[in-house]
Design a protein around this motif. Sequence first.
Motif, PDB file in Angstrom:
ATOM      1  N   LEU A  89       5.199  -7.078  -5.840  1.00  0.00           N
ATOM      2  CA  LEU A  89       5.447  -8.514  -5.757  1.00  0.00           C
ATOM      3  C   LEU A  89       6.819  -8.846  -5.155  1.00  0.00           C
ATOM      4  N   SER A  90       7.702  -7.875  -5.090  1.00  0.00           N
ATOM      5  CA  SER A  90       8.986  -8.091  -4.425  1.00  0.00           C
ATOM      6  C   SER A  90       8.822  -8.123  -2.905  1.00  0.00           C
ATOM      7  N   TYR A  91       7.709  -7.629  -2.416  1.00  0.00           N
ATOM      8  CA  TYR A  91       7.491  -7.498  -0.978  1.00  0.00           C
ATOM      9  C   TYR A  91       6.260  -8.226  -0.458  1.00  0.00           C
ATOM     10  N   ASP A  92       5.348  -8.556  -1.346  1.00  0.00           N
ATOM     11  CA  ASP A  92       4.066  -9.089  -0.901  1.00  0.00           C
ATOM     12  C   ASP A  92       3.456  -9.965  -1.993  1.00  0.00           C
ATOM     13  N   TYR A  93       2.369 -10.627  -1.625  1.00  0.00           N
ATOM     14  CA  TYR A  93       1.595 -11.395  -2.601  1.00  0.00           C
ATOM     15  C   TYR A  93       0.875 -10.437  -3.542  1.00  0.00           C
ATOM     16  N   PRO A  94       0.407 -10.925  -4.689  1.00  0.00           N
ATOM     17  CA  PRO A  94      -0.392 -10.066  -5.582  1.00  0.00           C
ATOM     18  C   PRO A  94      -1.621  -9.533  -4.828  1.00  0.00           C
ATOM     19  N   CYS A  95      -2.085  -8.382  -5.205  1.00  0.00           N
ATOM     20  CA  CYS A  95      -3.133  -7.673  -4.461  1.00  0.00           C
ATOM     21  C   CYS A  95      -4.389  -8.492  -4.180  1.00  0.00           C
ATOM     22  N   GLY A  96      -4.787  -9.366  -5.058  1.00  0.00           N
ATOM     23  CA  GLY A  96      -6.010 -10.135  -4.840  1.00  0.00           C
ATOM     24  C   GLY A  96      -5.807 -11.423  -4.066  1.00  0.00           C
TER      25      GLY A  96
END
Length: 113
Positions: A65-72
């Motif tokens: 989450l520091s780098y991207d949106y949550p997986c879903g």
Amino acid sequence: MREIRLYTVEDLKKDLDRGLGDGEVALKKWESILKALNAIENVSIQITSFCLKYQENRCEGCPILSYDYPCGHPYATFTMFYQELRKVKALAEKIFAILKAIDEEEREKEKFV
């Protein structure tokens, strides 16, 4: 670990030398590509080790989450990867179907020669 064998140019040459037809050889190649894509798909949708640690807490504290949106999330890199993989797989399935039709057509023609 899972091993996938890909049909290479060397395999293709050997099969042609053994007398296999162009259609059969093309189908073997694309069948191996489809198997590889299926294996990648099956592995890519599996949870990560981060999920095992953070999923219970609604992903709070997950380093992803520091780098991207949550997986879903629709814009998450993981989600986009899976969507693009599905598109590539659909294209590969279409190529395989085309080659299968060509192979069947060639076999039918051989019956009348």
